[in-house]
Design an enzyme around this catalytic site. Structure first.
Site, PDB file in Angstrom:
ATOM      1  N   LYS A  31      57.068 -12.485 -87.190  1.00 33.56           N
ATOM      2  CA  LYS A  31      57.264 -12.721 -85.753  1.00 33.56           C
ATOM      3  C   LYS A  31      56.557 -13.955 -85.199  1.00 33.56           C
ATOM      4  CE  LYS A  31      58.604  -8.035 -84.389  1.00 33.56           C
ATOM      5  NZ  LYS A  31      59.987  -8.216 -83.965  1.00 33.56           N
ATOM      6  N   ASP A  64      50.430  -3.358 -91.170  1.00 32.81           N
ATOM      7  CA  ASP A  64      51.620  -4.123 -90.801  1.00 32.81           C
ATOM      8  C   ASP A  64      51.319  -4.786 -89.461  1.00 32.81           C
ATOM      9  OD1 ASP A  64      53.990  -5.022 -89.742  1.00 32.81           O
ATOM     10  OD2 ASP A  64      55.168  -3.252 -90.300  1.00 32.81           O
ATOM     11  N   PHE A 110      57.614   1.480 -87.605  1.00 27.77           N
ATOM     12  CA  PHE A 110      58.744   0.612 -87.922  1.00 27.77           C
ATOM     13  C   PHE A 110      58.259  -0.491 -88.842  1.00 27.77           C
ATOM     14  CE2 PHE A 110      61.819  -2.805 -87.440  1.00 27.77           C
ATOM     15  CZ  PHE A 110      62.992  -2.109 -87.646  1.00 27.77           C
TER      16      PHE A 110
HETATM   17  N1  PLP Z   1      57.099  -4.506 -88.905  1.00 23.05           N
HETATM   18  C1  PLP Z   1      56.953  -4.385 -87.583  1.00 23.05           C
HETATM   19  C2  PLP Z   1      55.695  -3.771 -87.047  1.00 23.05           C
HETATM   20  C3  PLP Z   1      57.959  -4.801 -86.700  1.00 23.05           C
HETATM   21  O1  PLP Z   1      57.804  -4.649 -85.393  1.00 23.05           O
HETATM   22  C4  PLP Z   1      59.132  -5.366 -87.248  1.00 23.05           C
HETATM   23  C5  PLP Z   1      60.235  -5.803 -86.383  1.00 23.05           C
HETATM   24  O2  PLP Z   1      60.334  -5.448 -85.236  1.00 23.05           O
HETATM   25  C6  PLP Z   1      59.229  -5.489 -88.641  1.00 23.05           C
HETATM   26  C7  PLP Z   1      58.213  -5.053 -89.431  1.00 23.05           C
HETATM   27  C8  PLP Z   1      60.451  -6.085 -89.266  1.00 23.05           C
HETATM   28  O3  PLP Z   1      60.454  -7.459 -89.072  1.00 23.05           O
HETATM   29  P1  PLP Z   1      61.776  -8.302 -89.329  1.00 23.05           P
HETATM   30  O4  PLP Z   1      62.748  -7.890 -88.287  1.00 23.05           O
HETATM   31  O5  PLP Z   1      61.317  -9.737 -89.187  1.00 23.05           O
HETATM   32  O6  PLP Z   1      62.230  -8.000 -90.703  1.00 23.05           O
END
Ligand code: PLP
Length: 393
Positions: free
Chosen positions: A249, A220, A135
């Site tokens: 986050k 990520d 994700f």
């Molecule tokens: N990358 C990871 C690993 C995530 O867990 C998330 C959100 O849960 C995101 C990216 C996307 O982040 P945002 O919701 O702040 O755009």
């Protein structure tokens, strides 16, 4: 009394199934709804409230900054973003940063940077290999990066340039690669995918292969960064240094902020090649600086290691007692339990009724990501509620 739920169904695009409570206040690991009912919050704003709700250090930093300077744009130098940048660089293996506002945006920027690198150094290579079940966010490009078909389908055709391959399988990456590949982008532990921890050696093997081919490794760390898995950054636990990471986050302690960090060799943006109106704004950066500084000065990652091990231990005790729990997995305070059937909704709802908020990450798995500052007593209280609920499943 206003019927908030009715108002939501009248005015909101129905993109999410909310739990039927309206939260109005939070302190530490606790939140209260508009009826005054108290809950232990093991969702922490989806892994955001690193220091718990309304931590005085974060509140103080925001209040002070709000009185001083909230937003200027990046046409000018501002001090909080420079302080946060310095703190990030001094405590990581990276050299350069770009600030933005969310995880998806951080990943977008990281991928743009990799494509730029591909243009400059890899004969125009632009494709990024990502993992199935990953994700990476909800923008159109990050929807394509996300290796889950259900996120692609409503928007087909999705943007070109991403290949999703099996996680935890370096052979699958090698097989998918071509002369057009500029980077591999992975979560060190898949969060939204159900808290999937790769085998020892996977990330090391990917790193070695990227080095061999001269392509970039992007991690990520939107979910795993800032202490969540027991080290300041997740990559530290896997014996590697990526070329680029994305953060969001937990970085802002509750305030929206994102960033991507790169090693000198990968930081190839030139004037005008990327930008943001709000990215790096003083308010968000002051919150980020206060949060990160607290995490570092109080060695929160070591505390996360201990409290996470305790949480996993207690969940394993529940697994021994309730045979429909088939797995407890995770690291630090990014943990999940998996059931042998789709019990999640039932369990999460009953826990909520008894004052414990949990994240239904999969129909058969629940994710635990409490504030990094959680103490044993509150873990015990949560486990007590969960145990009672599981006894009735
Ligand atoms: N990358 C990871 C690993 C995530 O867990 C998330 C959100 O849960 C995101 C990216 C996307 O982040 P945002 O919701 O702040 O755009």
């Amino acid at each position: 009394m206003t019927d908030w739920h009715k108002l939501e169904s009248k005015y909101f695009m129905p993109t999410i199934k909310r739990m039927p409570i309206t939260l109005v206040r939070g302190k530490g690991v606790r939140v209260w709804d508009d009826n005054g009912k108290e809950y232990l919050d093991f969702t922490a704003g989806w892994g955001v409230n690193s220091l718990g709700h309304c931590h005085p250090v974060v509140v103080g930093a925001i209040a002070e900054q709000a009185k001083t300077l909230i937003q200027t744009s990046n046409q000018f130098y501002t001090i909080p973003q420079l302080q946060l940048a310095e703190l990030l660089m001094e405590n990581s293996c990276f050299d350069k940063v770009f600030f933005c506002n969310s995880g998806a945006e951080a990943n977008e920027g990281a991928v743009k940077l990799a494509r730029r690198y591909g243009k400059l150094h890899l004969d125009g290579a632009y494709k990024v290999i990502t993992a199935l079940n990953s994700f990476h966010g909800r923008t159109l490009a990050m929807t394509a990066a996300t290796g889950q078909r259900k996120f692609h389908e409503p928007y087909l055709p999705i943007p070109d340039g991403f290949i999703n391959v099996e996680y935890n399988n370096v052979g699958a990456i090698k097989k998918a690669a071509s002369a057009q590949t500029c980077a591999v982008m992975l979560e060190p532990i898949q969060g939204e995918g159900g808290v999937n921890v790769p085998n020892d050696g996977y990330l090391k093997a990917v790193r070695a292969w990227c080095d061999e081919k001269g392509i970039l490794l992007i991690l990520d760390e939107v979910q795993t960064g800032i202490g969540r898995i027991g080290t300041l950054f997740g990559y530290e636990q896997f014996g590697i240094e990526p070329d680029i990471i994305s953060l969001a986050k937990g970085l802002g302690g509750g305030i929206p902020i994102g960033a991507f960090l790169a090693k000198e060799k990968a930081a190839v943006f030139a004037l005008g090649e990327h930008g943001s109106t709000f990215g790096g704004n003083p308010l968000a950066c002051a919150a980020g600086y206060a949060t990160l500084n607290f995490v570092i000065e109080n060695d929160i990652p070591s505390k996360v290691k201990r409290s996470g091990a305790y949480l996993i231990d207690q969940l394993n005790k529940l697994k021994a007692k309730h045979d429909f729990i088939v797995e407890v997995r995770g690291r630090g305070l990014l943990v999940a339990i998996q059931f042998n059937s789709d019990f999640t909704d039932k369990v999460v709802k009953s826990c909520m009724e008894r004052g414990l908020l949990l994240n239904p990450v999969k129909p058969n798995a629940i994710r635990f990501m409490p504030p990094l500052t959680i103490v044993k007593k509150d873990i015990d209280a949560a486990i007590g509620i969960l145990d009672k609920v599981l006894a009735k499943v």
